[in-house]
Design an enzyme around this catalytic site. Structure first.
Site, short mmCIF file in Angstrom:
data_model
loop_
_atom_site.label_atom_id
_atom_site.label_comp_id
_atom_site.label_asym_id
_atom_site.label_seq_id
_atom_site.Cartn_x
_atom_site.Cartn_y
_atom_site.Cartn_z
N LYS A 10 -9.40 1.98 12.20
CA LYS A 10 -9.26 3.08 10.82
C LYS A 10 -8.53 2.32 9.60
CE LYS A 10 -5.69 6.34 10.72
NZ LYS A 10 -4.93 6.83 9.80
N LYS A 18 -3.08 2.87 5.40
CA LYS A 18 -1.93 2.74 4.35
C LYS A 18 -0.93 1.39 4.81
CE LYS A 18 -0.84 7.56 2.85
NZ LYS A 18 -0.20 7.88 4.37
N LYS A 44 1.96 3.85 16.93
CA LYS A 44 2.77 3.33 16.04
C LYS A 44 4.11 2.95 16.54
CE LYS A 44 1.45 6.14 11.84
NZ LYS A 44 1.73 6.88 10.98
#
Ligand code: AQP
Length: 340
Positions: A201, A204, A118
């Protein structure tokens, strides 16, 4: 020291960031509902404090929080049976997280792959909240003495850290206070992959909306995304070995199996030999059949935001009633003086 046996209790949470996607539903929410109906006490959270570890527009955060509550309820969570609330309404989470900031080691957090993913290349510019996120997650779980945590595969490393924090705390203070929580990572959909790249993956926050099915997508959008999903030119095999090296094919078969509540083997024995041109419409039909009622119910619930806020407020009261005494006992163990 006699070993303390903790009463089974389930805890899990999801971040209110963007719309809930199919991977969150199959890997987490669907499992939450199954566990709620298994008779164990279940505590489910909307982790808004985790969401703000990356920038969130305040108005969007409010909508996403209510929408996630609506997704939980529309998927079958019963706010009478389960405790359903948003994290920021229960201050014990952040209070315990501070204690855990002082228990966890820098080296442990430095190994967290989600932080690396991230934060990306611009690590120096990531928030400190993103770095200590796993300590807050440990607090979310342990402030309820939760024994079982249903999650997708990507959360495995954070749950191992939660276990390490509980063990270190118990060991440092010579107590058997926090349970060593069991991750529950089960089923065929523990890692639903992107529709555009079978090695990544489904997420969202993926910049491509075509990479995922959102729980708010209508029937046409779901069908279009499945029709355009990346595949390979070969027919489907009749056995699992035939999916080796075919991540996109494996992903679509897994999604079908999870939606149909069956195994990958059973799907392959039915569809082996079919081309994707024939399999994709079957998958789209099944996805619409299972997901459309949920998105319709979500839309209905979203028409009454005050009612959602009332449910979350009531859930927070029930959550506080469990969390506050555990926090007080923790402070006592650590040596903090409390007024009696
Ligand atoms: N693709 C997935 N397959 C199976 N399970 C998944 N989960 C997430 N993606 C998949 C599970 O959903 C729960 C909630 O996740 P989260 O919102 O707290 O954070 P996340 O894991 O980072 O999910 P996203 O969708 O990728 O969100 P963003 O993009 O905001 O970071 C967890 O149990 C997770 O395992």
């Amino acid at each position: 020291m006699a070993e303390v046996v903790h009463t089974p209790r389930v805890f899990s949470g999801i971040q209110p960031t963007n719309h809930l996607q199919l991977g969150n539903y199959l890997g987490a929410v669907k499992r939450f509902v199954e566990m709620q109906n298994s008779g164990i006490e279940t505590v489910y959270c909307i982790v808004d404090l985790h969401a703000i570890t990356v920038w969130q527009d305040p108005a969007d955060l409010r909508v996403a929080t209510r929408e996630l509550a609506a997704s939980y309820i529309a998927s079958g969570l019963d706010p009478e049976k389960s405790i359903l609330f948003n994290q920021s309404q229960v201050p014990a989470h952040t209070q315990l997280a501070w204690i855990f900031n002082c228990v966890a080691r820098m080296g442990w957090l430095n190994r967290m792959t989600q932080f690396k993913d991230k934060a990306g290349k611009n690590r120096e510019n990531a928030s400190t909240g993103l770095f200590v996120y796993p300590n807050l997650m440990a607090a979310d779980i342990l402030v309820y003495h939760a024994t079982h945590v249903p999650v997708g595969e990507d959360q495995k490393q954070h749950l191992e850290l939660t276990r390490d924090i509980a063990a270190k705390f118990n060991n440092d203070f010579g107590v058997d206070f926090f349970p060593i929580t069991e991750p529950v990572i089960e089923g065929v959909a523990t890692r639903v992959m992107s529709l555009r790249d079978g090695t990544k993956k489904m997420s969202k926050s993926d910049p491509s909306d075509m990479s995922r099915i959102n729980m708010t997508d209508d029937a046409d959008t779901i069908a279009k995304k499945i029709r355009k999903a990346k595949t390979d030119p070969d027919a489907l095999p009749s056995e699992a070995e035939g999916l080796e090296g075919r991540p996109e094919a494996r992903n679509l078969v897994n999604i079908y199996a999870a939606l149909a509540e069956t195994t990958m083997e059973s799907v392959l024995s039915d569809v082996g030999g079919k081309q994707f041109a024939e399999f994709k419409p079957m998958l789209a039909e099944l996805a619409v059949e299972k997901l459309a009622p949920i998105s319709l119910e979500m839309a209905r619930l979203m028409e009454a935001p005050d009612e959602i806020d009332r449910i979350l407020g009531r859930g927070a009261e029930r959550a506080n009633a469990i969390a506050q005494p555990i926090l007080e006992q923790t402070y006592d163990i650590v040596g903090m003086i409390r007024s009696r």
